[in-house]
Design an enzyme around this catalytic site. Structure first.
Site, PDB file in Angstrom:
ATOM      1  N   TYR A  38       0.839  -1.202   0.000  1.00 49.43           N
ATOM      2  CA  TYR A  38       0.000   0.000   0.000  1.00 49.43           C
ATOM      3  C   TYR A  38       0.873   1.251   0.000  1.00 49.43           C
ATOM      4  CZ  TYR A  38      -3.510   3.369   1.593  1.00 49.43           C
ATOM      5  OH  TYR A  38      -4.347   4.459   1.709  1.00 49.43           O
ATOM      6  N   LYS A  96       1.093   4.273  -2.927  1.00 41.24           N
ATOM      7  CA  LYS A  96       0.767   5.666  -2.621  1.00 41.24           C
ATOM      8  C   LYS A  96       1.971   6.583  -2.856  1.00 41.24           C
ATOM      9  CE  LYS A  96      -3.548   5.104  -1.681  1.00 41.24           C
ATOM     10  NZ  LYS A  96      -4.585   5.665  -2.576  1.00 41.24           N
TER      11      LYS A  96
END
Length: 256
Positions: free
Chosen positions: A160, A164
């Site tokens: 994740y 990002k």
């Protein structure tokens, strides 16, 4: 130019991905409240009835769309349907995202592939499809949902965090390429926000206490409307000279 900054979105057309719940839902409502009509991207179009009614109750138009961002066909169809309905797309909010948690040594290939497909590949190809419309218009505002996780390390969130961080740099790349078409591209990077997606984690007293401590400035978890406010600002005429930037909405987490 106007003598004073304008923060309204009157007469604008927006497309919001992942609008069914959480941040996407709050952002769609805030954009409508600011004056825009909103196309709503749903992974399952049958989940969006209440949001459509809420937006229409504000006197704005709402268009529900079947839009799983892992499907390029659904992306293109949703963009085409938005243009057919409203004639243009003035702003895009790339909100949809996910992040299965696991220690790096335990990450499964299918979770890696899904996270990259939704968070990064989906953001790029939605931006590409909408960007082509905005280039023809010679106008557009794109706001990507990044995360503080793109700037700090969060244990069990390596994939994740990676996606990002990539969103922050993709934002710069698109801003530089498309600025000549009067398109701004920015990102926002929230901390932990109280949504259905974070409810389970934040219900753990030890996790909650650690999170609030790390939000070093304000020492509290954020609310969806506080993220939505930054989106409305970046889409508004008041932000016309801001592009390629990522705005931290982290209560001071990264200031420590």
């Amino acid at each position: 130019m106007d003598s004073f900054p304008r923060f309204d979105l009157n007469g604008q057309i927006a497309l919001v991905t992942g609008a069914a719940r959480g941040l996407g839902n709050a952002i769609a409502l805030a954009i409508a409240h600011a004056g825009a009509d909103v196309a709503l991207g749903f992974r399952d179009i049958n989940t969006g009835g209440d949001l459509v009614k809420q937006i229409e109750s504000m006197g704005r138009r709402a268009l529900p769309l079947q839009m799983d961002v892992t499907s390029l066909d659904q992306i293109q169809r949703a963009v085409d349907d938005t243009v057919a309905q409203f004639g243009r797309i003035d702003m895009l909010v790339n909100n949809v995202g996910l992040g299965p948690s696991a220690l790096a040594e335990d990450v499964k290939e299918e979770d890696f592939d899904l996270t990259v497909a939704v968070n990064l590949k989906g953001t790029f190809f939605v931006s590409q499809a909408v960007g082509k419309v905005m280039i023809r218009q010679n106008y557009g505002r794109i706001i990507n949902l990044g995360s503080q996780a793109g700037h700090v390390a969060l244990p069990t969130e390596s994939i994740y965090c990676m996606t990002k961080a990539a969103i922050a740099h993709l934002t710069k790349c698109l801003a530089v390429e498309w600025g000549k078409y009067n398109i701004t591209v920015n990102a926002i990077a929230p901390t932990f926000i109280r949504t259905p997606g974070t409810e389970e984690a934040l219900s753990d007293p030890a996790f909650y206490a650690d999170t609030v401590e790390r939000i070093a400035g304000l020492h509290r978890v954020g609310e969806p409307v506080e993220v939505a406010g930054a989106v409305v600002f970046l889409a508004s005429p008041a932000a016309s000279l801001i592009t390629g930037d990522t705005i931290m909405i982290d209560g001071g987490w990264t200031a420590r």
